[in-house]
Scaffold this active site. Structure first.
Site: not given
Ligand code: BEZ
Length: 222
Positions: A46
């Site tokens: 994100c």
């Molecule tokens: C991420 O943004 O890296 C992420 C968020 C939730 C689950 C897995 C990855």
């Protein structure tokens, strides 16, 4: 409530964001909008996505598109995370998150937009509670949903592709054309099937008939 589909009116809502309270439809105004959710604040994929969206601000502005993010975290988390996003993003290019991020800790908007997917085992927190998934809603100035995407938690989205679809939608709204596979702005487009060959001679003087149902044309776009 039935699932949101292409052609549905994007549900209106009021929300707290990092840029102050908004009424969604009022905030969109006469622009196009991208509403995109991500699983959670302070997560790696994100962070890279939001930095990229910040850096692409001129590309969105050029197309009259406003961008707004959402995750089911409180506002104070968003504010702290924005500092991290800018800090990390600047390792690659100047990054300054200016678009609003909706705080949806009670998940009201996530539910309204069907952004929670309890079936995706890769998208739940340690307690088994679903994160918001990586959704994208492209909404036009009439507040109609024109594109939906759902990406897995493990995969950052491709914002070149989202911009490409917006280019296609905006051109298709203005001219009687569609766009072929892997099309990019400036390349030949397809004459819409509803256009007769007679009409096409006037509308698209340089069009080519490849098959009776497949005609292409260069398009000069202002
Ligand atoms: C991420 O943004 O890296 C992420 C968020 C939730 C689950 C897995 C990855």
């Amino acid at each position: 409530m039935p699932a949101l589909r292409l052609g549905s009116i994007a549900p209106d809502f009021e929300a707290q964001t990092t840029k102050g309270p908004i009424k969604f439809h009022e905030w969109i105004g006469d622009s196009w909008a991208i509403l995109f959710s991500h699983p959670a604040d302070f997560t790696p994929v994100c962070t890279t996505e939001l930095a990229e969206v910040a850096r692409r601000a001129p590309d969105f502005a050029k197309r009259n598109v406003k961008v707004i993010g959402l995750s089911a975290n409180p506002l104070n988390d968003h504010d702290k995370w924005v500092d991290d996003i800018n800090d990390y993003g600047c390792k690659f290019a100047p990054t300054n998150v200016q678009f609003p991020i909706i705080a949806d800790p009670d998940r009201k908007i996530s539910e309204l937009y069907d952004m929670l997917d309890a079936q995706d085992a890769t998208n739940v927190d340690a307690k088994g509670i679903p994160f918001t998934i990586r959704t994208v809603f492209v909404i036009d100035p009439k507040k109609i949903i024109r594109l939906t995407l759902s990406y897995p938690a493990s995969t950052g989205r491709n914002f070149d592709e989202i911009l490409r679809v917006i280019d296609s939608l905006q051109i298709g709204d203005k001219y009687r054309v569609t766009t072929p596979v892997n099309w990019k702005k400036g390349e030949d487009v397809i004459v819409h099937p509803s256009v007769s060959n007679e009409e096409a001679k006037t509308l698209f003087p340089d069009f080519t008939i490849h098959k009776p149902y497949l005609r292409t044309t260069p398009l000069k776009v202002e």
